[in-house]
Design a protein around this motif. Structure first.
Motif, PDB file in Angstrom:
ATOM      1  N   VAL A 160       0.901  -1.077  -0.035  1.00 52.08           N
ATOM      2  CA  VAL A 160      -0.003   0.051  -0.120  1.00 52.08           C
ATOM      3  C   VAL A 160       0.736   1.359  -0.048  1.00 52.08           C
ATOM      4  O   VAL A 160       0.504   2.106  -0.434  1.00 52.08           O
ATOM      5  N   SER A 161       2.046   1.103   0.893  1.00 52.30           N
ATOM      6  CA  SER A 161       2.560   2.378   0.980  1.00 52.30           C
ATOM      7  C   SER A 161       3.431   2.543  -0.384  1.00 52.30           C
ATOM      8  O   SER A 161       3.721   3.751  -0.903  1.00 52.30           O
ATOM      9  N   LEU A 162       3.897   1.481  -1.115  1.00 56.13           N
ATOM     10  CA  LEU A 162       4.768   1.783  -2.580  1.00 56.13           C
ATOM     11  C   LEU A 162       3.667   2.315  -3.357  1.00 56.13           C
ATOM     12  O   LEU A 162       4.076   2.895  -4.493  1.00 56.13           O
ATOM     13  N   GLY A 163       2.514   1.783  -3.451  1.00 58.71           N
ATOM     14  CA  GLY A 163       1.499   2.240  -4.355  1.00 58.71           C
ATOM     15  C   GLY A 163       1.161   3.622  -4.219  1.00 58.71           C
ATOM     16  O   GLY A 163       1.349   4.448  -5.150  1.00 58.71           O
ATOM     17  N   SER A 173       1.051   5.263   5.276  1.00 64.85           N
ATOM     18  CA  SER A 173      -0.400   5.232   5.025  1.00 64.85           C
ATOM     19  C   SER A 173      -0.893   4.634   6.278  1.00 64.85           C
ATOM     20  O   SER A 173      -0.845   3.508   6.865  1.00 64.85           O
ATOM     21  N   GLN A 174      -1.377   5.902   7.098  1.00 66.84           N
ATOM     22  CA  GLN A 174      -1.983   5.673   8.477  1.00 66.84           C
ATOM     23  C   GLN A 174      -3.220   4.867   8.309  1.00 66.84           C
ATOM     24  O   GLN A 174      -3.649   4.129   9.220  1.00 66.84           O
ATOM     25  N   THR A 175      -3.907   4.843   7.192  1.00 68.34           N
ATOM     26  CA  THR A 175      -5.259   4.114   7.034  1.00 68.34           C
ATOM     27  C   THR A 175      -4.758   2.699   6.816  1.00 68.34           C
ATOM     28  O   THR A 175      -5.509   1.902   7.612  1.00 68.34           O
ATOM     29  N   ALA A 176      -3.849   2.102   6.340  1.00 68.64           N
ATOM     30  CA  ALA A 176      -3.341   0.833   6.293  1.00 68.64           C
ATOM     31  C   ALA A 176      -2.741   0.276   7.518  1.00 68.64           C
ATOM     32  O   ALA A 176      -2.889  -0.694   7.898  1.00 68.64           O
ATOM     33  N   LEU A 223      -3.747   1.341  10.373  1.00 66.20           N
ATOM     34  CA  LEU A 223      -5.100   1.235  11.277  1.00 66.20           C
ATOM     35  C   LEU A 223      -6.013   0.034  11.074  1.00 66.20           C
ATOM     36  O   LEU A 223      -6.246  -0.919  11.730  1.00 66.20           O
ATOM     37  N   VAL A 224      -6.082  -0.166   9.497  1.00 65.32           N
ATOM     38  CA  VAL A 224      -6.793  -1.325   9.272  1.00 65.32           C
ATOM     39  C   VAL A 224      -6.044  -2.696   9.325  1.00 65.32           C
ATOM     40  O   VAL A 224      -6.687  -3.621   9.986  1.00 65.32           O
ATOM     41  N   SER A 225      -4.713  -2.633   9.346  1.00 66.18           N
ATOM     42  CA  SER A 225      -3.742  -3.734   9.772  1.00 66.18           C
ATOM     43  C   SER A 225      -4.051  -4.067  11.085  1.00 66.18           C
ATOM     44  O   SER A 225      -4.123  -5.384  11.557  1.00 66.18           O
ATOM     45  N   PHE A 226      -4.089  -3.145  12.065  1.00 60.31           N
ATOM     46  CA  PHE A 226      -4.284  -3.562  13.520  1.00 60.31           C
ATOM     47  C   PHE A 226      -5.537  -4.091  13.784  1.00 60.31           C
ATOM     48  O   PHE A 226      -5.444  -5.036  14.607  1.00 60.31           O
ATOM     49  N   LEU A 227      -6.687  -3.587  13.355  1.00 57.49           N
ATOM     50  CA  LEU A 227      -8.106  -4.121  13.374  1.00 57.49           C
ATOM     51  C   LEU A 227      -7.992  -5.423  12.694  1.00 57.49           C
ATOM     52  O   LEU A 227      -8.671  -6.392  13.520  1.00 57.49           O
ATOM     53  N   VAL A 228      -7.460  -5.624  11.886  1.00 59.85           N
ATOM     54  CA  VAL A 228      -7.565  -7.100  11.236  1.00 59.85           C
ATOM     55  C   VAL A 228      -6.518  -7.971  11.941  1.00 59.85           C
ATOM     56  O   VAL A 228      -7.162  -9.227  12.128  1.00 59.85           O
ATOM     57  N   CYS A 229      -5.754  -7.694  12.389  1.00 60.10           N
ATOM     58  CA  CYS A 229      -4.850  -8.320  13.416  1.00 60.10           C
ATOM     59  C   CYS A 229      -6.049  -8.784  14.842  1.00 60.10           C
ATOM     60  O   CYS A 229      -5.857 -10.241  14.945  1.00 60.10           O
ATOM     61  N   ALA A 230      -6.756  -7.919  15.155  1.00 62.61           N
ATOM     62  CA  ALA A 230      -7.578  -8.316  16.329  1.00 62.61           C
ATOM     63  C   ALA A 230      -8.529  -9.255  15.740  1.00 62.61           C
ATOM     64  O   ALA A 230      -8.862 -10.044  16.503  1.00 62.61           O
TER      65      ALA A 230
END
Length: 406
Positions: free
Chosen positions: A39-42, A368-371, A373-380
């Motif tokens: 996501v960051s590279l994109g 990417s702050q969104t990526a 945050l989403v990654s952290f929520l996906v982990c949970a």
């Protein structure tokens, strides 16, 4: 049982099998790191494209002859002669949203200075071309409208041409370079711009008055292209509409008939390239997300093993008063903690990987702050989803059977 007690018990249980816990988290770590890096590279590539297009002139407009069809065969636009001096004059005099206009006439030539030569091409332009393409002079001067009127044999060259023709460190200003059989005096050198987003060297350029190319090199009266710049980036579309109206009127094109020219704005190029990079980012992130599923399945497998290994412990806890809910929360908390720790490590690793790749590719580093945050929520969510069934299995055990388990 309160939350702090659950966390302490879960951490102690995980610490008893550090290697197993580390290997279980590996899938989550790789998945999260891959998603964040992609996501960051994109986003970095999109920003890089925008910066490079801005370097070419963010409000630049390109006007080209339309492709020619002869006998059902596409002849391209190179042979078209639909743009000429009448169009240039009309755009210079009758536009509100156009700041600068310059024709472009190309001619291939072998560039020679002394014993050095360089295969290239010359671009016949107007003095305003520098402002449109955002070129800057490093030394010397730009040719003037007077040079254009008199077809003067003067030129302004880029750094690549300087490096190939003046290898002994000569000062290019005032030197005479031969283009084929025609001598041209160098009066200016452009600042380096590097490659554009297409990989084209923007410093391999020789600018001369467009009339000089028309009269002395090619014996033509038309232009290959017209370059224009809008008064601002926001008004590029207004300028494009204005240009379309003027050229259709100039060329006497009937209402409903197709244009004999094409107009391209930088915003159109940016939108097209951004959509491509965003699509690639989504595809790469989706592929990277498969690692998260693999990591979640790994957590489920290990929790199943853990429940089986600790069957007696589960029976003992139930025997001294632990409720089914307590047993379920205990194992579910272990799964969530395992997933969250793996996610945090993955986020850090993903940011490091993104920075290194951006540095190597010379792209701007974007977080990417969104990526994240989403990654952290996906982990949970992964820990809860894949840990729920093993935890439920532990909670539904018969205490007597669990105590007798060998």
């Amino acid at each position: 049982m309160n939350i702090l007690s659950l966390i302490r018990i879960a951490i102690r249980a995980l610490m008893r099998n550090k290697k197993r816990a580390g290997l279980t988290m590996l899938g989550i770590i790789i998945g999260i790191a891959s998603v964040i890096a992609m996501v960051s590279l994109g986003q970095s590539s999109t920003l890089s494209v925008r910066e490079q297009l801005s370097g070419m002139g963010s409000n630049m407009i390109m006007i080209m002859p339309a492709r020619q069809m002869r006998g059902g065969v596409n002849m391209g636009s190179a042979s078209a002669q639909s743009l000429d001096m009448r169009d240039l004059n009309a755009l210079e005099q009758n536009t509100r949203y156009v700041a600068n206009v310059s024709p472009l006439v190309n001619s291939s030539a072998q560039l020679v200075f002394g014993s050095n030569n360089h295969p290239g091409s010359i671009q016949g332009v107007a003095p305003s071309y520098l402002n449109i393409r955002m070129y800057k002079l490093e030394s010397g001067i730009m040719f003037t409208d007077e040079d254009v009127k008199k077809y003067n044999k003067v030129c302004v060259i880029g750094k690549t041409v300087v490096e190939n023709l003046f290898k002994n460190g000569e000062n290019p200003i005032g030197q005479v370079v031969r283009f084929g059989s025609i001598p041209m005096k160098v009066i200016g050198v452009l600042e380096a711009k590097g490659q554009n987003q297409m990989g084209q060297d923007q410093d391999d350029v020789v600018l001369v008055p467009y009339t000089t190319v028309q009269k002395r090199f090619m014996a033509i009266n038309h232009f290959n292209m017209l370059f224009a710049s809008a008064t601002s980036e926001e008004e590029s579309e207004y300028a494009a509409t204005e240009i379309t109206y003027i050229l259709r009127s100039n060329h006497k094109i009937a209402p409903g008939a197709e244009d004999d020219f094409e107009i391209r704005t930088q915003e159109e190029l940016l939108t097209t390239m951004s959509s491509v990079t965003q699509l690639l980012t989504v595809l790469l992130a989706a592929i990277a997300s498969i690692s998260l599923i693999v990591g979640g399945i790994g957590i489920m497998n290990i929790m199943y093993v853990t429940v089986t290994e600790r069957t007696k412990e589960i029976g003992l806890r139930m025997a001294i008063g632990a409720q089914n809910r307590d047993i379920m929360l205990q194992f579910l908390s272990e799964s969530v903690i395992l997933s969250l720790i793996g996610g945090l490590i993955g986020i850090i690793l993903g940011l490091i990987l993104s920075y290194l790749l951006s540095y190597v590719l010379k792209w701007p580093f974007v977080v990417s702050q969104t990526a994240i945050l989403v990654s952290f929520l996906v982990c949970a969510a992964t820990g809860i989803f894949f840990g729920w069934y093993p935890a439920k299995k532990a909670a539904n055990m018969d205490p007597i059977a669990a105590l007798r388990y060998e």
